[in-house]
Write a protein that holds these residues in place. Sequence first.
Motif, mmCIF file in Angstrom:
data_model
loop_
_atom_site.group_PDB
_atom_site.id
_atom_site.type_symbol
_atom_site.label_atom_id
_atom_site.label_comp_id
_atom_site.label_asym_id
_atom_site.label_seq_id
_atom_site.Cartn_x
_atom_site.Cartn_y
_atom_site.Cartn_z
ATOM 1 N N UNK A 1 0.985 -1.185 0.024
ATOM 2 C CA UNK A 1 -0.108 0.119 -0.047
ATOM 3 C C UNK A 1 0.807 1.286 0.014
ATOM 4 N N UNK A 2 0.455 2.235 -0.654
ATOM 5 C CA UNK A 2 1.084 3.369 -0.762
ATOM 6 C C UNK A 2 0.521 4.677 -1.706
ATOM 7 N N UNK B 1 -5.268 -2.630 -6.782
ATOM 8 C CA UNK B 1 -6.653 -2.879 -5.978
ATOM 9 C C UNK B 1 -6.725 -1.629 -5.471
ATOM 10 N N UNK B 2 -8.205 -1.389 -5.427
ATOM 11 C CA UNK B 2 -8.671 -0.280 -4.556
ATOM 12 C C UNK B 2 -10.100 -0.992 -4.087
ATOM 13 N N UNK B 3 -10.520 -0.055 -3.011
ATOM 14 C CA UNK B 3 -11.865 -0.495 -2.369
ATOM 15 C C UNK B 3 -12.897 -0.512 -3.223
ATOM 16 N N UNK B 4 -12.830 0.540 -4.215
ATOM 17 C CA UNK B 4 -13.760 0.796 -5.335
ATOM 18 C C UNK B 4 -13.510 -0.341 -6.699
ATOM 19 N N UNK C 1 -2.624 8.929 -6.462
ATOM 20 C CA UNK C 1 -3.535 7.975 -6.098
ATOM 21 C C UNK C 1 -3.101 7.188 -4.820
ATOM 22 N N UNK C 2 -3.822 6.860 -4.082
ATOM 23 C CA UNK C 2 -3.542 5.956 -3.002
ATOM 24 C C UNK C 2 -4.080 4.388 -3.294
ATOM 25 N N UNK C 3 -3.080 3.480 -3.665
ATOM 26 C CA UNK C 3 -3.535 2.248 -4.198
ATOM 27 C C UNK C 3 -3.047 1.082 -3.360
ATOM 28 N N UNK C 4 -3.230 -0.092 -3.798
ATOM 29 C CA UNK C 4 -2.528 -1.418 -3.287
ATOM 30 C C UNK C 4 -2.185 -1.979 -4.484
#
Lengths: 661, 304
Positions: free
Chosen positions: A263-264, A292-295, A305-308
């Motif tokens: 994550x970052x 990956x994102x929650x959405x 953007x903050x993503x995984x």
Amino acid sequence: MEINERDREFISTDILGYLKQHEEKDLLRFITCGSVDDGKSTLIGRLLFDSKLIYEDQLAAVQAASTRHGTVGDQTDLALVTDGLRAEREQGITIDVAYRFFSTNSRKFIIADTPGHEQYTRNMATGASTADLAVILIDARHGILPQTKRHSFIASLLGIKHVLVAINKMDLVDWGEERYEEIRKEYTDFATRLEVTDVHFIPLSALLGDNVVHRSENMPWYEGPSVLHFLESVHIASDRNFIDFRFPVQHVVRPHLNFRGYQGTIAGGVVKIGDEVMVLPSGKRSNIERIVTFDGDLTHAFPPQAVTLTLTDEIDISRGDIIVKPNNTPRVEKAFEAMVVWMHDTPLREGRDYLLKSGTQLVTAEASLLRYRFDVNTLHKTEPIDVDGRPGLQLNEVGRLMFETTRPMAFDPYARNKTTGGFIVIDKLSNVTVGAGMILDRKADASQRSREEQARRLALLQASTGKVTAEMRAERFGHQPATVWLTGLPRAGKSTVAHALEQRLWDKGVATHVLDGVNLRLALSKDLGFTADERSEAGRRASEVARLFNGAGMVTIAAFASPYAADRDAARQTIGDDRFVEVFLDASVEVCEARDAELFPEGDGLYAKARRGEVKSFTGVSAPYERPESPALTINTEATSVDAAVETIVALLVERGVVGG
Amino acid sequence: MQRYSLSHLKQLEAEAIHILREVVAEFENPVMLYSIGKDSSVMVHLARKAFHPGPLPFKLLHIDTTYKFHEMISFRDRFCEENGFELLVHTNQDAVREGISPFVHGSNVYTNAMKTVGLKQALRAGKYDAAFGGARRDEEKSRAKERVYSFRDGHMQWDPKNQRPELWDVYNGRINRDRKESIRVFPISNWTELDVWLYIHLEKIEIVPLYLAGMRPCVERHGTLIYVNDDRFPLEEGEEPEMRMVRFRTLGCYPLTGAVESSASTLPEIIQEMLLTTTSERQGRVIDFDQDGSMEQKKRDGYF
């Protein structure tokens, strides 16, 4: 949220349409710089007030406070709108960064409001660090003051690309176009010294509202936008770096055995599924499996953007690592150069260890060399203050430093990427943030560090002297000390002549010794390679050793290729002109090469290796030899025997009075 | 470059997620303050996004003053139950034993005992080194200068002169655990009330129905409409609650929270009303009226 009549209508009749429009807004962060006297707080108050962003109850509170603290008589003091803490209010000044918010139909704005008094560099640097744009206020009556330059410099230092010069109090200079043009020209000249690329000017009166939200009727000669209109339309989207992919890993998420995500926040560049990536500092490679994102998953992602991220291979990655692309990597080194703003009462001291936090990396680093202090008022390099015998930086000072870290750190120049190029400095004992740094696009030179530091230390040392003098030594030995410096190409005959000369002098009762370049290279200078810098250092050490032998009263015979005139001059400096006897053994490259081939018929001589490229930077083949311009002696070894050469040198030494006849 | 741009809400969301992750990565025992209000709903939503597909890596902590609207309590319990959040509820039992009530002791004494002291008790008991809160800089003047990481000493006190400078998105999370230092963290510092509402609308975030207009029994005291939420409310001589169409712009303890007359019963209508109104959000809270700078004083004492 400028609620004018048209918006009211819009909101009342079509709230969903209005919300849709506001969902699409972008964000502009700016900093306002200027002193209380420049009318900065008034400008912000006016922006909020005229765009109806002060609610009635807040206005009532400000009006009540105006009668207690205000400075504008019966009028509502708009400056008080932006005021905050009680202690500050009682002093009549703001002493920190305050964040204000407003928005129009196209943009949301975050204002970092920083004070303009003397002790402000720390606050302004803080506010500027997140700003896209700086509004620099100038009082039209006073024009450009030292603080204007200071503000502009700090904005430039923190990498702000857009500057709006707000020339305020135009009402007090009769709305004069000439005065405006004068200031504009002076600032434009000055700004060429900064790295700000985009400068705009607006004449205004914050107190009366001219050119703040609405165009001024008092200055028909000005045809540009109002402050608000400018802020709404200035183009900042291309300021972000979409080229160099940088993903500092913040946190590893492992909800179950089949998922391992990194994550970052993307700090630069664009990443897509399938991209090959490299993890630093390990250098391991893999490919992007998912974003990956929650959405839902993304096909690509970009800053901020903050993503995984998940990778196709199981590799060991932890917080502090950076994921990049293999063909575009940051530097990973243990030293770098940076500009530092000091933010604490306890001064920075060269030689001290600090914690640096850059992105998600936390490393211990020594502030190993403070090169200079940058005076933010004069914009000149100056001597740093002394902190217990070492240079240092005080609160609100700016300096250029080299840091040396205990383990490799990944970084970019700040001008290229603010996340991977910026860092905060943390005091290891108090845990307080004491400074902020911007990494420069310069390679840190650790050897320069040691030399500069040495020079500084040497200046403090007094050379020790004993009671045995040079004269006493000369009397006991029966001769004067000197250094015969034999220079020439490899295989010109330096070692041969040196050892024959040593024997000859020894027989004459002279205390003498040969310093051979190769022998020194095998011992004293075995840590050095063959770059120009390293050759110079080898030469420096050799001349120091020669000088020591001379100091002991002996005749030193130095046999060094010493191909650079500058290095031989340095040796002459070190040893002393009167003791330095430069002898040039002259032979052509062809002859020297032939001698080499004769010695090594199998083809493994130095010249042969150099010709094949197996030995790099070989003097005479792939590195230059600078012939001495005026040596004490030139001996052509192609036409002179070893004995004859030795006798010529001895004759010179007798002539110079070094040894007896 | 248009396709590589983010709307302001997406940027604010990314910033908040970054802060949430940073704290979880650097602190040993974080907790999220959960007040059941709309800002808390947004905070929990952001936390889910930040740690997806993992669960929330911390518990939610509610400081129950015993005078919250009962609608809030039932929302809280159902919301946490349905989403599988670990919820901690703490009440200052000393104050309950002493019978401290907003009606008897006044709002100052009551708020200090139930909120400030209660919060400190819970944080101390849990040994939390970081606590997330949903405060925003646009709420109140002294908050405009609050840091994202608000440093607290071993007594959980905030010293306005000794806060760490914050640059870029690099936060200094170093604390001395031996000295029981801690931080309060405000991931939505840069959001405004409008941003919060827009985000709730956009993300379809669940909020307590009290934000929407409904017929509720109210009495009017000193120009403030109070929803008589239970029979602890001491009605004065001749006072009779009457059904009024009201809603709340902020939620807290029912005796201290003013209702506004409104017919806004959907989210867009709430936002519409908010945009067209001319009083600011915190005015509904009785707590701020005491004196100029009172929030600042409470913060120094350890109030969130």
